[in-house]
Design an enzyme around this catalytic site. Structure first.
Site, PDB file in Angstrom:
ATOM      1  N   GLU A 124       0.872  -1.385  -0.042  1.00 43.24           N
ATOM      2  CA  GLU A 124       0.068  -0.234  -0.477  1.00 43.24           C
ATOM      3  C   GLU A 124       0.943   1.314  -0.121  1.00 43.24           C
ATOM      4  OE1 GLU A 124      -3.975   1.686   2.709  1.00 43.24           O
ATOM      5  OE2 GLU A 124      -1.730   0.799   3.704  1.00 43.24           O
TER       6      GLU A 124
ATOM      7  N   GLU B  53      -8.014  13.081   2.942  1.00 47.08           N
ATOM      8  CA  GLU B  53      -8.589  11.616   3.681  1.00 47.08           C
ATOM      9  C   GLU B  53      -8.274  12.289   5.142  1.00 47.08           C
ATOM     10  OE1 GLU B  53      -6.536   7.687   4.648  1.00 47.08           O
ATOM     11  OE2 GLU B  53      -6.465   8.139   2.964  1.00 47.08           O
TER      12      GLU B  53
END
EC number: 3.2.1.8
Length: 222
Positions: free
Chosen positions: A107, A204
């Site tokens: 990731e 985010e």
């Protein structure tokens, strides 16, 4: 790191979990030719809209345990990404390019702006480098038995984080040549895998302990 995430694949399939997403991913929306990620967790007020042409806008005010992620995406790999707009965060969260690889399962984040980073797992500094005239620090972290694009797995996270001196909030813009980041990470022994998912330029925001997120963003990516 953040305790929630969801991905949209190029085939427009909904993936039920990535970082530590709960079972309810009904807020995710995928749109052909312009993949769109929009997801919330927990309590708070979260609103994001895709506006076309690579543009999206968000406003958020999270409570304990609450957070969101939203952004526009496209196929991942070696390319140049440009972004501009307004980003006005308070509390934990960031504006970043985000994605996954397989074999190995990685990731990755290229973090361009933030108020409070507040990572969940400890970060380990692996080196410093430059790209597109900006200085970045390269960190890694490990997540053990956490949800991913391959189900519950143990995997490594890569973070390229722009220097505090060069990151901006408010009016933001930048260029991200992804290959520069990937090449440096690989030179330190942290190679990328196969790019089988979209990557996204995301806003985010997440609660971390007593730190709560709020803010607004309007971002255009190309």
């Amino acid at each position: 790191m953040v305790s929630f995430k969801a991905l949209v694949t190029t085939a427009l399939a909904l993936i039920p979990s990535a970082i530590a997403a709960p079972a309810d991913t009904s807020a995710l929306v995928a749109r052909q030719n312009s993949p769109w990620q929009w997801w919330t967790e927990g309590q708070g007020q979260f609103s994001c809209q895709q506006q076309g042409g690579g543009k999206y806008s968000c406003n958020w005010n999270g409570k304990s345990g609450g957070g969101m992620v939203a952004g526009t995406g496209w196929g991942a790999g070696r390319k140049t990404v440009r972004y501009s707009g307004q980003y006005n965060p308070k509390g934990p969260g960031y504006l970043s390019l985000y994605g996954w690889t397989r074999n190995p399962l990685i990731e990755f984040y290229i973090v361009e702006s933030w108020d409070v980073l507040a990572p969940g797992e400890p970060w380990t500094l692996r080196g410093n480098y430059t790209s597109d005239g900006n200085n970045y620090a390269f960190y890694t972290a490990q997540r053990v038995n956490k949800p991913s694009i391959e189900g519950t797995r143990t995997f490594t996270q890569y973070f390229g984080v722009k220097s505090e001196a060069q990151k901006t909030v408010g009016s933001v813009s930048g260029t991200i040549t992804t290959g520069n980041h990937f090449d440096f990470w690989s030179s330190k022994g942290y190679r990328m895998g196969n790019f089988e998912q979209n990557m996204f330029m995301v806003t985010e925001a997440f609660a971390n302990g007593t730190k709560l997120p709020s803010g607004t963003s309007t971002i255009t990516v190309s």
